[in-house]
Scaffold this active site. Structure first.
Site, PDB file in Angstrom:
ATOM      1  N   GLY A 159       0.983  -1.374  -0.007  1.00  0.00           N
ATOM      2  CA  GLY A 159       0.105  -0.124  -0.049  1.00  0.00           C
ATOM      3  C   GLY A 159       1.005   1.325  -0.112  1.00  0.00           C
ATOM      4  O   GLY A 159       1.933   1.204  -0.570  1.00  0.00           O
ATOM      5  N   GLU A 270       2.970  -4.655  23.769  1.00  0.00           N
ATOM      6  CA  GLU A 270       3.481  -3.404  23.508  1.00  0.00           C
ATOM      7  C   GLU A 270       2.860  -2.538  24.733  1.00  0.00           C
ATOM      8  O   GLU A 270       1.699  -2.485  24.579  1.00  0.00           O
ATOM      9  CB  GLU A 270       2.842  -2.877  22.108  1.00  0.00           C
ATOM     10  CG  GLU A 270       4.220  -1.948  21.545  1.00  0.00           C
ATOM     11  CD  GLU A 270       3.710  -1.391  19.932  1.00  0.00           C
ATOM     12  OE1 GLU A 270       2.977  -0.291  19.764  1.00  0.00           O
ATOM     13  OE2 GLU A 270       4.109  -2.373  19.160  1.00  0.00           O
ATOM     14  N   HIS A 289       8.113   1.836  18.717  1.00  0.00           N
ATOM     15  CA  HIS A 289       6.979   2.264  17.853  1.00  0.00           C
ATOM     16  C   HIS A 289       6.919   3.798  17.576  1.00  0.00           C
ATOM     17  O   HIS A 289       6.059   4.613  18.069  1.00  0.00           O
ATOM     18  CB  HIS A 289       5.666   1.988  18.434  1.00  0.00           C
ATOM     19  CG  HIS A 289       4.377   2.023  17.625  1.00  0.00           C
ATOM     20  ND1 HIS A 289       3.157   1.157  17.802  1.00  0.00           N
ATOM     21  CD2 HIS A 289       4.251   2.593  16.150  1.00  0.00           C
ATOM     22  CE1 HIS A 289       2.352   1.114  16.711  1.00  0.00           C
ATOM     23  NE2 HIS A 289       2.880   1.985  15.897  1.00  0.00           N
ATOM     24  N   GLY A 291       7.514   4.958  14.132  1.00  0.00           N
ATOM     25  CA  GLY A 291       7.556   5.222  12.724  1.00  0.00           C
ATOM     26  C   GLY A 291       6.954   6.488  12.312  1.00  0.00           C
ATOM     27  O   GLY A 291       7.550   6.945  11.521  1.00  0.00           O
TER      28      GLY A 291
HETATM   29  C1  GLV Z   1       1.009   4.002  13.968  1.00  0.00           C
HETATM   30  O1  GLV Z   1       1.210   3.031  14.028  1.00  0.00           O
HETATM   31  C2  GLV Z   1      -0.310   4.341  12.978  1.00  0.00           C
HETATM   32  O2  GLV Z   1      -1.034   3.496  12.847  1.00  0.00           O
HETATM   33  O3  GLV Z   1      -0.678   5.634  12.871  1.00  0.00           O
END
Ligand code: GLV
Length: 329
Positions: A159, A270, A289, A291
């Site tokens: 994606g 988590e 986490h 990202g």
């Molecule tokens: C982060 O993991 C999100 O889904 O925005």
């Protein structure tokens, strides 16, 4: 603004100054603490009056919570993923759910490359050795890692984020193969990337990177069986959702040398408890986490979440709605 005629919105967490500016003229807000893994008791008490919920991905919007919110008109999740929200339960109640796609694509793809490179080049180990007195000389065989150029990167989930990773990895000279459980969402136009069955991707990749949402179908997609079929020289990278990988199976794979290593931005559970076995394994890189953790990205996520929330309070279609079928019922 303390105008009691405005709808009440519960914001699960305190956010930096300015991030909720767009909301102030549209609702009254009760705001939770900065760091919390669940809805605070104070906010719980306001659930019966709440018309809007602004949540982060740590808040479980489940049947138990929804049963206390008779007036709820909208759930706005400040995340692209929404596995923390019971979508069916919201849809049945006619409650639209919003997410924040697009704005975290680059941040997450950058982080994927960062941890892929860090694992491939053993950056964390090398940094610790340098700081802790183990850097004695320039050794021809010291801290040797893996090349990206010429390596095959298998992307599961092509994606927006998967294809942004493919674009970056192509720049590093990697060959890209991909597979996607949802072919309708594939974004591979203009990319030199070959679609292959999951089976082939698992056994042919030198790096495997996960970019699929967590659903009942993708839960433990990477399990003992799949890990045994990955090349022993390969690295697994996960910046999607922790439970897509079976943590116990991953421990066995890393300990047993079934795979060379893993780089994880997400884990199951988590947060990962401090003394979890995965933290003890030198071939496992773990970050908490992060990202989407850039100022620009997070601020834009907050903006999108505010837009969704305001639309929901006003009875308009959410600009980023993950259960648009609510509008047909
Ligand atoms: C982060 O993991 C999100 O889904 O925005």
């Amino acid at each position: 603004m303390n105008n009691s005629s405005l709808p009440l919105v519960l914001v699960s967490h305190t956010l930096p100054d300015g991030w909720l500016d767009n909301l102030e003229n549209h609702c009254r807000m009760v705001i939770g603490p900065k760091d919390a893994n669940e809805l605070s008791t104070e906010l719980e008490n306001f659930l019966p009056e709440a018309e809007g919920l602004f949540t982060l991905l740590t808040i479980n919007v489940n049947e138990a919570l929804l049963s206390k919110t008779p007036k709820l008109k909208v759930v706005s999740n400040m995340a692209v993923g929404y596995d923390n929200v019971d979508l069916d339960a919201c849809t049945q109640r006619g409650i639209p759910v919003g997410n924040t796609p697009g704005v975290l694509t680059d941040g997450t793809a950058d982080l994927t490359m960062a941890i892929m490179l860090a694992a491939a080049r053993r950056i964390i180990e090398a940094n610790l050795d340098a700081r802790q007195g183990r850097w004695k000389t320039w050794s021809p065989t010291g801290w040797l890692g893996k090349d990206l150029r010429g390596a095959t990167l298998g992307i599961i989930g092509m994606g927006q984020i998967g294809s942004a990773v493919a674009e970056r990895a192509t720049g590093f000279g990697m060959k890209i193969i991909f597979s996607d459980p949802n072919p309708d969402l594939v974004k591979a136009e203009g990319l030199k990337a070959k679609h292959v069955p999951l089976e082939t991707l698992i056994k042919d990749s030198d790096f495997i990177s996960l970019h699929i949402p967590l659903t009942p179908e993708t839960y433990h997609l990477i399990n003992e069986d799949t890990l045994k079929r990955i090349k022993p020289t390969s690295l697994l990278i996960n910046t999607s959702r922790g439970p897509i990988v079976d943590s116990n199976a991953l421990i066995k794979a890393l300990e047993g040398g079934w795979i060379a290593g893993a780089a994880l931005d997400v884990t199951d559970p988590e947060p990962l408890p401090q003394y979890h076995r995965l933290f003890e394994l030198p071939n496992c890189l773990i970050v908490p986490h992060i990202g989407s953790a850039t100022w620009n990205t997070r601020r834009q996520m907050a903006e999108r979440a505010c837009e969704n929330l305001i639309a929901g309070l006003k009875g308009r279609q959410l600009p980023y709605c993950v259960n648009p079928e609510v509008y047909n019922s």
